[in-house]
Design an enzyme around this catalytic site. Structure first.
Site, PDB file in Angstrom:
ATOM      1  N   GLY A 135      78.009  47.809  27.327  1.00 11.02           N
ATOM      2  CA  GLY A 135      78.054  46.804  26.606  1.00 11.02           C
ATOM      3  C   GLY A 135      79.381  45.601  26.347  1.00 11.02           C
ATOM      4  O   GLY A 135      79.986  45.638  27.272  1.00 11.02           O
ATOM      5  N   ILE A 136      78.888  44.775  25.939  1.00 15.04           N
ATOM      6  CA  ILE A 136      79.717  43.792  25.110  1.00 15.04           C
ATOM      7  C   ILE A 136      80.263  43.931  23.984  1.00 15.04           C
ATOM      8  O   ILE A 136      80.095  44.664  23.058  1.00 15.04           O
ATOM      9  CB  ILE A 136      79.330  42.219  24.885  1.00 15.04           C
ATOM     10  CG1 ILE A 136      80.056  41.180  25.284  1.00 15.04           C
ATOM     11  CG2 ILE A 136      77.869  42.590  23.427  1.00 15.04           C
ATOM     12  CD1 ILE A 136      79.153  39.424  25.152  1.00 15.04           C
ATOM     13  N   GLY A 137      81.317  43.551  23.743  1.00 11.58           N
ATOM     14  CA  GLY A 137      82.179  43.906  22.521  1.00 11.58           C
ATOM     15  C   GLY A 137      84.239  44.773  22.669  1.00 11.58           C
ATOM     16  O   GLY A 137      84.172  44.688  24.143  1.00 11.58           O
ATOM     17  N   ILE A 142      84.505  48.152  22.840  1.00 16.03           N
ATOM     18  CA  ILE A 142      84.952  48.830  22.521  1.00 16.03           C
ATOM     19  C   ILE A 142      84.631  49.300  24.753  1.00 16.03           C
ATOM     20  O   ILE A 142      85.570  50.676  24.959  1.00 16.03           O
ATOM     21  CB  ILE A 142      83.570  49.660  21.342  1.00 16.03           C
ATOM     22  CG1 ILE A 142      83.949  49.692  21.050  1.00 16.03           C
ATOM     23  CG2 ILE A 142      83.133  51.487  22.417  1.00 16.03           C
ATOM     24  CD1 ILE A 142      82.679  50.455  20.204  1.00 16.03           C
ATOM     25  N   GLU A 156      74.996  45.003  32.929  1.00 17.65           N
ATOM     26  CA  GLU A 156      74.980  43.315  33.046  1.00 17.65           C
ATOM     27  C   GLU A 156      75.635  43.088  32.910  1.00 17.65           C
ATOM     28  O   GLU A 156      75.981  42.559  33.666  1.00 17.65           O
ATOM     29  CB  GLU A 156      74.593  43.580  31.513  1.00 17.65           C
ATOM     30  CG  GLU A 156      74.507  42.996  29.976  1.00 17.65           C
ATOM     31  CD  GLU A 156      73.533  44.899  29.841  1.00 17.65           C
ATOM     32  OE1 GLU A 156      74.566  45.750  29.945  1.00 17.65           O
ATOM     33  OE2 GLU A 156      73.621  44.578  28.925  1.00 17.65           O
ATOM     34  N   GLY A 203      71.310  43.240  26.266  1.00 16.62           N
ATOM     35  CA  GLY A 203      70.235  43.979  27.007  1.00 16.62           C
ATOM     36  C   GLY A 203      70.434  45.041  25.671  1.00 16.62           C
ATOM     37  O   GLY A 203      71.064  46.305  27.270  1.00 16.62           O
TER      38      GLY A 203
END
Ligand code: COA
Length: 431
Positions: A215-217, A219, A238, A336
């Site tokens: 995902g985003i961010g 981590i 994604e 997502g």
């Protein structure tokens, strides 16, 4: 007529191109690193001629000049995922937010729930057959363009030609503006010590041969930095960035054991440095597709050993995850997250993982809390949640009682908050 003649007839300057936008139009702005900066600037220059133009977009990695209060009455921004450049405006009620799964954004356009008049997009230069690639942003931009009445495209010399379901023929374009500028680059920073520990815990969970979504961010990068002893990893996600290129070059990502699109990295969009943009240019190992395909949980589940890694802002003791708001204050969107948590849960050997540092604001706030802050949305429900990871370890929640979940979550909270959490859990009747 050959495609070159068709193409040449469509080339205009940016001012002429955006003169086709009319008051009251619903206008899509291409997302991510594929946002069309020259068209956005030209549109803003026309503000005085326009009233009530609604600008629909996901996060864009360029400026968002249209949210300036001087454009009030001309433009109103509507984010399907809030990026840093519109966050304050959304929080102040000066711009809108529409909650929606990334997998379902294309359907908003195709089913005319958001009937787009115009799509402002960026494309790669046409190939010898007259096809342009959507480059680094196929996910929501291709379906938006295909649904819009008018397609106004920047053809940027520096947009990579990505492969996959990523092409549009020049005959479909309404107007073309030729540009030549570098794509925005993702900030590259060192991971915090907490994120590195989270990355280590997650790396220990990931089997060789797994397929990864990140995902985003902050981590995802920390996870990738901890995968240097793994073998035969694949990508179905994604979004990916430079960390994937490093692991590909080290021979760790090769997609050889993928059970869906074997041998290919599958993504919806890309954001990184020039190194990433060069890597994906014309590279047959990378395939970009619309998010209705990439993020469809049933497609995700066709990857065995699918590992979904997504971040969060807060988790309550029952396992409800909030990732898109801080209390009632909207921060981002679901994106997502649930698409992949559900897809990974269905995958044979899949691991749906939510990861977050145990605290926020210099250890003054525990992100594991008895209850979600009033006004928070539930991004991943307690029925969907499987693993929560902090720097203190892994909580396995799926199929467990509230009492056992509470115990698992207190064990991975920051030690300074554990007594408080235990006390609150007893008061709530969870322990
Ligand atoms: N209470 C108060 N503030 C909090 C908080 C909490 N419980 N948790 C985090 N914050 C603050 C942080 O301190 C930080 O503030 P700062 O910028 O002033 O330092 C800010 O919120 C962001 O937190 P951080 O953990 O640094 O965010 P991140 O950049 O790592 O991104 C998410 C994490 C959850 C916001 C991001 O992954 C996201 O938007 N997810 C959406 C859903 C998703 O995962 N979709 C899949 C990908 S499309």
């Amino acid at each position: 007529m050959n495609w070159e003649t068709i193409y040449r007839r469509k080339v205009v300057d940016a001012e002429t191109a955006v003169s086709h936008v009319e008051s009251g139009n619903l206008v899509y702005i291409g997302g991510g690193a594929g946002a069309p900066a020259a068209l956005v600037d030209a549109l803003c220059s026309r503000a005085a001629d326009l009233r009530d133009v609604e600008l629909i977009h996901i996060l864009t990695f360029i400026g968002a000049p249209y949210i300036d209060s001087k454009y009030e009455g001309s433009f109103r921004s509507n984010s399907l995922f809030i990026g840093h450049n519109v966050r304050k405006a959304v929080q102040a009620g000066k711009a809108d937010f529409t909650p929606i799964f990334l997998s379902e954004i294309p359907g908003l356009f195709q089913k005319k729930i958001l009937p787009l008049d115009v799509a402002l997009i960026s494309l790669s230069p046409p190939d010898e057959h007259g096809f342009c690639s959507f480059g680094v942003e196929v996910g929501t931009t291709k379906p938006a363009a295909e649904s819009a009445r008018l397609i106004i495209a920047e053809v940027n010399q520096q947009m990579p030609r990505t492969l996959g379901d990523s092409f549009i023929h020049v005959s479909r374009l309404s107007h073309v503006v030729e540009t030549d500028y570098p794509l925005p680059a993702a900030p590259q920073g060192d991971s915090s010590p907490a994120n590195m520990l989270i990355g280590q815990h997650i790396a220990e969970m990931i089997p060789d041969g797994a397929t990864l979504q990140m995902g985003i961010g902050s981590i995802p990068d920390a996870v990738l930095q901890n995968l240097h002893s793994h073998k035969d990893l694949g990508i179905h996600t994604e979004l990916f960035s430079d960390g994937v290129v490093s692991l590909f070059e080290a021979g760790i990502i090769n997609c050889s054991r993928k059970t869906f699109h074997q041998g290919k990295m599958v993504a919806g969009f890309l954001f990184g440095s020039d190194r990433l943009y060069h890597f994906v240019d014309n590279n047959p190992i990378v395939e970009l597709h619309p998010t209705e395909y990439v993020n469809d949980p049933f497609n995700i589940a066709r990857n065995n050993d699918m590992v979904a890694i997504n971040a969060a802002l807060q988790v309550d003791l029952t396992g409800q995850v909030c990732a898109d708001s801080i209390g009632p204050v909207f921060y981002s969107g679901v994106g997502g997250q649930l698409d992949f948590i559900r897809g990974a849960a269905r995958s044979k050997g899949g691991l749906p993982i939510i990861a977050l540092p145990s605290t926020a604001k210099n250890d003054t706030i525990s992100r594991i809390s008895p209850l979600l802050t009033e006004g928070s949305g539930v991004t991943t429900t307690r029925n969907d949640v499987h693993y929560i990871v902090t720097e203190y370890g892994i909580a396995s929640l799926y199929g467990k009682t509230i009492r056992r979940r509470t115990r698992e979550l207190i064990n991975i909270a920051h030690p300074k908050f554990r007594d408080e959490l235990e006390h609150a859990a007893r008061k709530l009747g969870y322990l």
